[in-house]
Design a protein around this motif. Structure first.
Motif, PDB file in Angstrom:
ATOM      1  N   ARG A 196       0.595  -1.317   0.058  1.00 36.93           N
ATOM      2  CA  ARG A 196      -0.451   0.049   0.012  1.00 36.93           C
ATOM      3  C   ARG A 196       0.757   1.034   0.271  1.00 36.93           C
ATOM      4  O   ARG A 196       0.846   2.003  -0.663  1.00 36.93           O
ATOM      5  CB  ARG A 196      -0.911  -0.012   1.643  1.00 36.93           C
ATOM      6  N   ARG A 197       1.841   1.323   0.539  1.00 40.09           N
ATOM      7  CA  ARG A 197       2.999   2.093   0.672  1.00 40.09           C
ATOM      8  C   ARG A 197       3.807   2.800  -0.222  1.00 40.09           C
ATOM      9  O   ARG A 197       3.295   3.761  -0.807  1.00 40.09           O
ATOM     10  CB  ARG A 197       4.358   2.436   1.781  1.00 40.09           C
ATOM     11  N   ILE A 198       3.994   1.696  -1.542  1.00 40.48           N
ATOM     12  CA  ILE A 198       4.555   1.641  -3.035  1.00 40.48           C
ATOM     13  C   ILE A 198       3.087   2.319  -3.547  1.00 40.48           C
ATOM     14  O   ILE A 198       3.652   3.031  -4.711  1.00 40.48           O
ATOM     15  CB  ILE A 198       5.423   0.241  -3.188  1.00 40.48           C
ATOM     16  N   SER A 199       2.244   1.438  -3.228  1.00 43.11           N
ATOM     17  CA  SER A 199       0.970   1.765  -4.752  1.00 43.11           C
ATOM     18  C   SER A 199       0.763   4.080  -4.177  1.00 43.11           C
ATOM     19  O   SER A 199       0.349   4.582  -5.200  1.00 43.11           O
ATOM     20  CB  SER A 199       0.209   0.753  -4.494  1.00 43.11           C
ATOM     21  N   SER A 200       0.474   3.921  -2.997  1.00 41.05           N
ATOM     22  CA  SER A 200       0.242   5.364  -2.932  1.00 41.05           C
ATOM     23  C   SER A 200       1.114   6.548  -2.577  1.00 41.05           C
ATOM     24  O   SER A 200       0.754   7.286  -2.776  1.00 41.05           O
ATOM     25  CB  SER A 200      -0.810   5.438  -1.363  1.00 41.05           C
ATOM     26  N   GLY A 201       2.280   5.909  -2.201  1.00 40.73           N
ATOM     27  CA  GLY A 201       3.225   7.047  -1.905  1.00 40.73           C
ATOM     28  C   GLY A 201       3.860   7.662  -0.946  1.00 40.73           C
ATOM     29  O   GLY A 201       4.151   8.269  -0.638  1.00 40.73           O
ATOM     30  N   LYS A 202       2.499   7.307   0.414  1.00 38.22           N
ATOM     31  CA  LYS A 202       2.508   7.466   1.287  1.00 38.22           C
ATOM     32  C   LYS A 202       2.307   6.428   2.563  1.00 38.22           C
ATOM     33  O   LYS A 202       2.422   5.714   2.590  1.00 38.22           O
ATOM     34  CB  LYS A 202       0.675   7.904   1.408  1.00 38.22           C
ATOM     35  N   ALA A 203       2.992   7.575   3.436  1.00 39.82           N
ATOM     36  CA  ALA A 203       3.992   6.594   4.818  1.00 39.82           C
ATOM     37  C   ALA A 203       2.357   5.945   5.710  1.00 39.82           C
ATOM     38  O   ALA A 203       1.468   6.865   5.581  1.00 39.82           O
ATOM     39  CB  ALA A 203       4.672   6.908   5.544  1.00 39.82           C
ATOM     40  N   ASN A 204       2.984   4.823   6.310  1.00 36.43           N
ATOM     41  CA  ASN A 204       1.485   3.977   7.302  1.00 36.43           C
ATOM     42  C   ASN A 204       1.519   3.615   8.379  1.00 36.43           C
ATOM     43  O   ASN A 204       3.183   3.488   8.586  1.00 36.43           O
ATOM     44  CB  ASN A 204       0.724   2.883   6.329  1.00 36.43           C
TER      45      ASN A 204
END
Length: 382
Positions: A196-204
């Motif tokens: 998810r972090r790679i696809s969205s570019g946002k940290a989680n």
């Protein structure tokens, strides 16, 4: 024979033939040896594994007594071997990484000290170092009657270090199963969060969720009341220390000897891996303003791993097999326990076959794991 023109089939076929020939030769040797022993009225087979062992083992990680079976005695020796080999590989790798990096230091005093460390440990036989550490412990520390009390409940003597410990009364298997379940679930959560972090570019907060998932099954088992622990503190007697956790000098000598010997080899592997990374990587990181420590940690070491892992596999196999030298200082590893059983039962062929098979199986397992990890860090074609 047209099917032999297929390269893939031919490779599998030749391997099958080679393995079949090896198994056939092994069976022929076993059958011949069994027949010769039968002529001399010497029993063969593995029925002796279910007999009472009748031997005492000085250090055990699981419950064991002389009235237990021979198979359990061998299991105790196997666990002792795995324990000391794993700890030596872990601590030796950590020390070796720092020594290898120290070899590359711009400080001439530090780099020469690390060089002396490596050369001193690599060029002296391991067996001599095992004797050195063992006799240092025996001769330097006082006897049990004059044991040094470091802290309340901590005693140091030539019989080793005794310290308070928690002993499992029940629930150990449940905690172990819960921990395994938590690790598996945490890895799944981590992979999902990473995608998810790679696809969205946002940290989680994937690592936080993974940690919660990791400890939740263990906490659930603990809260259920299925776990029972007891506190055991060592007590100084006239001739020995009883109770608590006993770290014996044989274990310490073997661990220190294997660990330091491994660290010297790891240091040279790490140094070679760092030097294999092109100088341009250092220069590019410096041009971006990264300090030397972060350049080494974030840029150089990840690339050096591709060079480090293959020889490191052989080093781990070596330290696992070198643990068999424990018999020289009396540590009850797999070889020492097996030799005692062999002398007790008189069934040398079967006993040797058992611990040879165990060493082979564990060596293959180490190789498979390291090859898997090497494939993970290898360069991928795009």
């Amino acid at each position: 024979m047209l099917f032999l023109n297929d390269t893939r089939f031919r490779a599998v076929f030749y391997q099958f033939v080679a393995i079949s020939l090896v198994l056939l030769a092994a069976w022929a040797m076993y059958a011949t040896a069994s027949a010769n022993l039968a002529k001399q009225d010497i029993a063969t087979g593995f029925d002796f594994l279910s007999r009472q062992a009748g031997i005492a083992i000085s250090e055990t990680s699981i419950a064991y007594g002389p009235t237990d079976t021979v198979a359990r005695a061998i299991l105790v020796g196997l666990i002792n071997t795995i324990k000391v080999s794993f700890l030596a590989a872990l601590f030796g790798t950590l020390i070796g990484v720092f020594v290898g990096i120290g070899r590359m230091s711009t400080n001439p005093l530090l780099s020469r000290l690390m060089l002396a460390y490596v050369e001193l440990l690599r060029n002296v036989p391991l067996l001599l170092y095992l004797f050195l550490w063992y006799f240092l412990i025996i001769l330097v520390f006082p006897p049990v009657r004059q044991a040094i009390q470091l802290f309340p409940g901590f005693f140091l003597s030539n019989s080793g270090l005794a310290m308070p410990s928690l002993e499992w009364r029940s629930g150990f298997e449940l905690v172990l199963a819960a921990l395994g379940l938590g690790v598996a679930a945490a890895l799944v959560v981590r992979n999902i969060a990473q995608r998810r972090r790679i696809s969205s570019g946002k940290a989680n907060a994937g690592w936080i969720v993974a940690f919660v998932v990791l400890v939740l099954p263990v906490l659930a088992v603990w809260a259920s009341g299925a776990v029972s622990l007891s506190w055991s503190a060592p007590e100084a007697g006239r001739f020995r220390l009883t109770g608590g956790l006993q770290i014996r000098p044989e274990f310490v000598a073997l661990l220190v000897g294997l660990m330091l010997n491994l660290s010297a080899s790891v240091a040279e592997i790490v140094r070679a891996g760092i030097q294999a990374v092109s100088k341009g990587q250092w220069e590019a990181a410096q041009a971006l303003g990264l300090p030397r420590s972060r350049t080494l940690r974030l840029v150089v070491l990840p690339q050096a791993l591709r060079v480090i892992i293959p020889p490191l596999t052989n080093t781990y196999l070596t330290v696992f097999k070198n643990s068999s030298l424990a018999i020289a200082i009396g540590y009850p590893d797999l070889v020492m326990v097996s030799n005692t059983i062999m002398n007790q039962t008189g069934q040398a062929m079967e006993t040797i076959a058992i611990f040879m098979g165990i060493y082979l199986g564990l060596s293959v397992a180490i190789s498979l794991f390291m090859n898997w990890y090497n494939a993970r860090v290898a360069l991928k074609a795009r």
